[in-house]
Write a protein that holds these residues in place. Structure first.
Motif, PDB file in Angstrom:
ATOM      1  N   LEU A  71      44.546  47.530  48.274  1.00  0.00           N
ATOM      2  CA  LEU A  71      43.078  47.445  48.233  1.00  0.00           C
ATOM      3  C   LEU A  71      42.450  48.776  47.837  1.00  0.00           C
ATOM      4  O   LEU A  71      41.309  49.081  48.200  1.00  0.00           O
ATOM      5  N   SER A 109      36.491  38.753  45.109  1.00  0.00           N
ATOM      6  CA  SER A 109      37.755  38.028  45.311  1.00  0.00           C
ATOM      7  C   SER A 109      38.395  38.400  46.642  1.00  0.00           C
ATOM      8  O   SER A 109      38.989  37.543  47.301  1.00  0.00           O
ATOM      9  N   ARG A 110      38.255  39.652  47.081  1.00  0.00           N
ATOM     10  CA  ARG A 110      38.858  40.042  48.367  1.00  0.00           C
ATOM     11  C   ARG A 110      37.993  39.616  49.546  1.00  0.00           C
ATOM     12  O   ARG A 110      38.488  39.476  50.647  1.00  0.00           O
ATOM     13  N   PRO A 113      40.901  37.922  51.656  1.00  0.00           N
ATOM     14  CA  PRO A 113      41.137  39.308  52.083  1.00  0.00           C
ATOM     15  C   PRO A 113      42.613  39.703  52.143  1.00  0.00           C
ATOM     16  O   PRO A 113      42.928  40.889  52.051  1.00  0.00           O
ATOM     17  N   ASP A 114      43.496  38.747  52.265  1.00  0.00           N
ATOM     18  CA  ASP A 114      44.929  39.056  52.334  1.00  0.00           C
ATOM     19  C   ASP A 114      45.636  38.812  51.004  1.00  0.00           C
ATOM     20  O   ASP A 114      46.864  38.728  50.944  1.00  0.00           O
ATOM     21  N   GLN A 115      44.878  38.720  49.932  1.00  0.00           N
ATOM     22  CA  GLN A 115      45.459  38.427  48.614  1.00  0.00           C
ATOM     23  C   GLN A 115      46.489  39.496  48.240  1.00  0.00           C
ATOM     24  O   GLN A 115      46.234  40.689  48.381  1.00  0.00           O
ATOM     25  N   GLY A 157      47.432  34.176  49.074  1.00  0.00           N
ATOM     26  CA  GLY A 157      46.341  34.574  49.946  1.00  0.00           C
ATOM     27  C   GLY A 157      45.826  33.409  50.761  1.00  0.00           C
ATOM     28  O   GLY A 157      46.330  32.286  50.651  1.00  0.00           O
ATOM     29  N   GLU A 180      46.393  47.357  43.824  1.00  0.00           N
ATOM     30  CA  GLU A 180      45.675  46.128  44.170  1.00  0.00           C
ATOM     31  C   GLU A 180      46.102  45.641  45.551  1.00  0.00           C
ATOM     32  O   GLU A 180      45.268  45.237  46.363  1.00  0.00           O
ATOM     33  N   TYR A 224      36.694  42.553  42.093  1.00  0.00           N
ATOM     34  CA  TYR A 224      37.601  42.876  43.199  1.00  0.00           C
ATOM     35  C   TYR A 224      36.931  42.608  44.550  1.00  0.00           C
ATOM     36  O   TYR A 224      37.513  42.005  45.444  1.00  0.00           O
TER      37      TYR A 224
END
Length: 163
Positions: free
Chosen positions: A25, A61-62, A66-68, A90, A22, A58
């Motif tokens: 990514l 949420s990203r 984007p930096d989660q 994030g 995760e 996914y």
């Protein structure tokens, strides 16, 4: 006893790989940890069932964060699950569930139950306090600034879309 320890070790390896992928990514690798991907986000009442639905979760949420990243705090075993306590962090750079981007960062302590049938991961069930997250995303909102009032109104409209 050795069989039970081996099973726990295999389950733990799946969970650790899932969480690491995760952060990288690498969602196809994450999805491959399930024979049939299934997520339950308890705080929002959302359920994502199947490859396409979980992959969409996914992606969405990203897009918003984007930096989660997740950071493991502790990991415990039960008869049919691996229970993980972690920190999720994030920055909101995109809309999520109708909530407009705020540019704010968040850090939220969470728990996930990775439910197994034997060696097969069948569900990830995530628990967290949604208000902790929302409060951090709204911390830049000031009722003294007109732009903040518009943002707050858009946020409230987005909240209505949540279950």
């Amino acid at each position: 006893m050795t069989i039970q320890i081996d099973l726990r070790n295999r389950r733990e390896a799946i969970v650790r790989a899932h969480m690491a992928d995760e952060n990288l990514l690498d969602f196809e690798s994450v999805l491959s940890t399930f024979p049939h991907p299934h997520y339950e986000i308890v705080a929002t009442g959302e359920v994502y069932d199947g490859h396409d639905a979980v992959n969409g979760y996914y992606r969405d949420s990203r897009r918003a964060f984007p930096d989660q990243r997740n950071e493991l705090i502790s990991l415990r075993h039960t008869d049919d699950a691996v229970v993980v306590e972690f920190t999720l962090s994030g920055t909101q750079h995109g809309a999520y569930h109708g909530l407009p981007a705020t540019g704010q960062t968040f850090v939220c302590r969470m728990t996930a139950f990775f439910i197994f049938e034997g060696e097969r991961l069948v569900c990830e069930r995530v628990y967290f306090d949604a208000l902790t997250l929302l409060r951090q995303l709204l911390r830049g909102v000031s009722l003294r600034r007109p732009a903040s009032l518009l943002l707050l109104l858009r946020m409230l409209r987005g909240l209505k879309q949540l279950k």
